[in-house]
Scaffold this active site. Structure first.
Site, PDB file in Angstrom:
ATOM      1  N   ASP A 199       0.808  -1.219   0.000  1.00 13.24           N
ATOM      2  CA  ASP A 199       0.000   0.000   0.000  1.00 13.24           C
ATOM      3  C   ASP A 199       0.848   1.279   0.000  1.00 13.24           C
ATOM      4  OD1 ASP A 199      -2.829   1.094   0.624  1.00 13.24           O
ATOM      5  OD2 ASP A 199      -1.615   2.035   2.188  1.00 13.24           O
ATOM      6  N   GLU A 256       1.437  -0.574  -4.965  1.00 11.40           N
ATOM      7  CA  GLU A 256       0.513   0.511  -5.301  1.00 11.40           C
ATOM      8  C   GLU A 256       1.345   1.774  -5.318  1.00 11.40           C
ATOM      9  OE1 GLU A 256      -3.369   2.982  -3.804  1.00 11.40           O
ATOM     10  OE2 GLU A 256      -1.715   2.534  -2.475  1.00 11.40           O
ATOM     11  N   HIS A 329     -10.727  -1.085  -5.114  1.00 12.17           N
ATOM     12  CA  HIS A 329     -11.570  -0.574  -4.021  1.00 12.17           C
ATOM     13  C   HIS A 329     -11.452   0.938  -3.838  1.00 12.17           C
ATOM     14  CE1 HIS A 329      -7.588  -0.796  -2.474  1.00 12.17           C
ATOM     15  NE2 HIS A 329      -7.943  -0.129  -1.392  1.00 12.17           N
ATOM     16  N   ASP A 330     -10.617   1.604  -4.633  1.00 11.64           N
ATOM     17  CA  ASP A 330     -10.473   3.054  -4.519  1.00 11.64           C
ATOM     18  C   ASP A 330     -11.111   3.785  -5.700  1.00 11.64           C
ATOM     19  OD1 ASP A 330      -9.000   2.974  -2.126  1.00 11.64           O
ATOM     20  OD2 ASP A 330      -7.129   2.652  -3.215  1.00 11.64           O
TER      21      ASP A 330
END
Ligand code: GLC
Ligand code: CA
Length: 554
Positions: A199, A256, A329-330
């Site tokens: 992340d 990410e 999911h973003d």
């Protein structure tokens, strides 16, 4: 080079919204276990599990208060072990989400740092004195407001957070902190997981000169991206991280990393880079501004999108490898993001978009619900949103002078809740996600768009996804789709066409992304491998119906 992780097909699970097994309206690990048959049948080979660690849930688990514990809403550590084991029995690997740019403010380290300024944990985070009654710099956090939060009961002292104020950034300059993080990573890898999605990892280095930036908003702040993202020197942290953890276990990692310029790819995915692969957001963020704001609406064309997608493929594979994805999911749902006319957000279009991504070069990632053609929810009030960034973007839009109606429209379009509403399993109450009211409202179209309705329908989006996965895995074509070259073809704006080829095969992937019939030249071919509509090829031409997609063996 052949690598096992290049051959995976990954399915991303947002556990809170996937399946509730114990009647509390919150998805959980046992819910994932219940659905392993479904996932096996779909054909995916790996699951990425979004954070399930102990957390106060300010950012739905991306704010971790204990890396070694599972949040009770999701289950227990035994449940995770059971998931790893049961998935393995089905030849499905697990990667976890690794959030190491920040912790929760409720993490014991941060609590200790607050309680005792002389504790070694103070230096696990970034504390700094303000200047002239102001925070140390004027940088804006990703979720809006200053990156600095005042420390309670201390004079003129602040701590740094790139994201929400409940997500204080770890101080990567501190070797002791880094060792604690490596220990934790190795502990998880020892459990037998296959690796991590990592992340916000391009935030771990901050510009140490702590200068103000040019004000770029009505809030008087300056985007922190110039100072806290993709900073020079980050490669030193990457190298150590890789050597002390990922290399030891030969695991797969996917970074990410938003906003990485292509000339910097090397430190992420080059031979000496830190990660197996990364996500490139340069094309997927076409609907938001450079500073990741959801307003004003961006005017983009399909030509620009196509150019960015092709450029991404060209640049990435000069250096390394990437994960390719249509949704996560973003984001909002792809049918809404890429198709302007609501009437055209149909199953046929979902198949064409899915196909565009499934056969690109790179490891495909499918986000839960994408495989059934889910579309956005529309909400009537800002109070109906859960996502903290939706609230933040709403406030900022108002501050920038937009009306409440306009601000709500931005949020409805772009809200992260669009991909976080509970998975639609059937057309029963609560869409088969739970038998009690879910934590977030069900998708409003669940009666028409759901797994049960699609699973036995050979013409459904779900069936098309299964066919695409099976085709990609077919031993006759597998090597070509994984390792073959990617060659973009010239075409009219709304037709996206490319060839995947190696010594064995030459395969044309073509998508007509418009509500209009068109044609495309085809000199010779041996076989149509897949299509979302009837096939018409004659006079050295393929005729493509509106939104038709085809895979053709040349
Ligand atoms: C990443 C996650 C996002 C989260 C943020 C902060 O961008 O994907 O969901 O809010 O990091 O951890
Ligand atoms: Ca539950």
């Amino acid at each position: 080079m052949q690598e096992w992780w290049k051959e995976e097909i990954v399915y991303q699970i947002y556990p809170k919204s996937f399946k509730d097994s114990n009647h509390d309206g919150i998805g959980d690990i046992q819910g994932i276990i219940e659905k392993l048959d479904y996932l096996e049948d779909l054909g995916v080979t790996m699951l990425w599990i979004c954070p399930v660690y102990q957390s106060p849930m300010d950012d739905n688990g991306y704010d971790i208060s204990d890396y070694y514990q599972i949040h009770p809403d999701f289950g227990t550590m035994e449940d995770i072990d059971e998931l790893i084991q049961k998935a393995k029995e089905r030849h499905i690997k697990i990667i976890m989400d690794l959030v190491i740019n920040h912790t929760s403010d409720e993490h014991a380290w941060f609590q200790e740092a607050l309680k005792n300024p002389d504790s070694p944990y103070r230096n696990y985070y970034i504390f700094k004195e303000g200047k002239n009654d102001q925070p140390p710099t004027n940088w804006r956090s990703v979720f809006s407001g200053s990156v600095w939060e005042k420390v309670p009961h201390e004079d003129n002292m602040y701590y740094f957070h790139s994201f929400s104020k409940k997500q204080p950034d770890l101080n990567w300059e501190n070797p002791q902190m880094r060792e604690d993080i490596y220990r934790m990573i190795n502990w998880w890898l020892d459990k037998g997981i296959a690796g991590f999605r990592v992340d916000a990892i391009n935030f771990i280095k901050k510009d140490q000169s702590w200068q103000d930036g040019p004000v770029d908003g009505a809030d008087g702040l300056s985007s922190c991206f110039e100072f806290a993202r993709n900073q020079p020197g980050i490669e030193v942290f990457f190298k150590e991280l890789r050597e002390k953890t990922f290399d030891v276990h030969q695991c797969m990692t996917v970074a990410e990393a938003v906003g990485v310029p292509y000339h910097q790819l090397d430190i992420f995915i080059g031979e000496k880079g830190c990660f197996s692969m990364m996500f490139d957001f340069n094309y997927s963020h076409i609907d938001i501004t450079e500073h990741e704001e959801w307003f004003p609406l961006q005017n983009w064309t399909m030509q620009e999108y196509k150019d960015k997608l092709f450029l991404s493929q060209k640049e990435i594979f000069k250096t390394g490898w990437c994960g390719v994805f249509l949704e996560n999911h973003d984001m909002q749902r792809s049918l809404n993001r890429l198709i302007r006319n609501p009437q055209e957000r149909t199953p046929k279009v979902a198949k064409a978009l899915g196909q565009l991504f499934m056969f690109l070069k790179g490891t495909p990632f499918i986000y839960q619900g994408e495989e059934i053609g889910t579309i956005n929810n529309h909400r009537l009030s800002i109070n109906d949103f859960d996502d903290l960034n939706s609230h933040a973007q709403y406030r900022r839009a108002l501050q920038e002078g937009y009306s409440e109606e306009e601000a709500l429209d931005f949020v409805n379009r772009r809200s992260r809740d669009n991909t976080r509403s509970p998975m639609s399993w059937n057309n029963q109450r609560y869409a088969g996600f739970s038998d009690t009211k879910p934590w977030l409202a069900n998708n409003e179209y669940y009666k028409e768009i759901n797994v049960a309705g699609e699973i036995n329908d050979s013409d459904s989006v779900l069936s098309y996804y299964k066919q695409m996965i099976a085709l990609r895995q077919n031993p006759l074509y597998h090597q070509t789709f994984v390792y073959g070259d990617f060659t973009p073809l010239d075409s009219e704006e709304y037709v996206i066409a490319y060839i995947r080829q190696d010594k064995q095969n030459q395969i044309l992937c073509i998508q007509n992304l418009q509500n209009k019939t068109t044609s495309f030249p085809l000199e010779h071919y041996s076989k149509v491998l897949l299509s979302n509509d009837d096939i018409h090829i004659y006079d050295h031409q393929i005729q493509l119906s509106p939104y038709q997609s085809m895979i053709i063996l040349l």
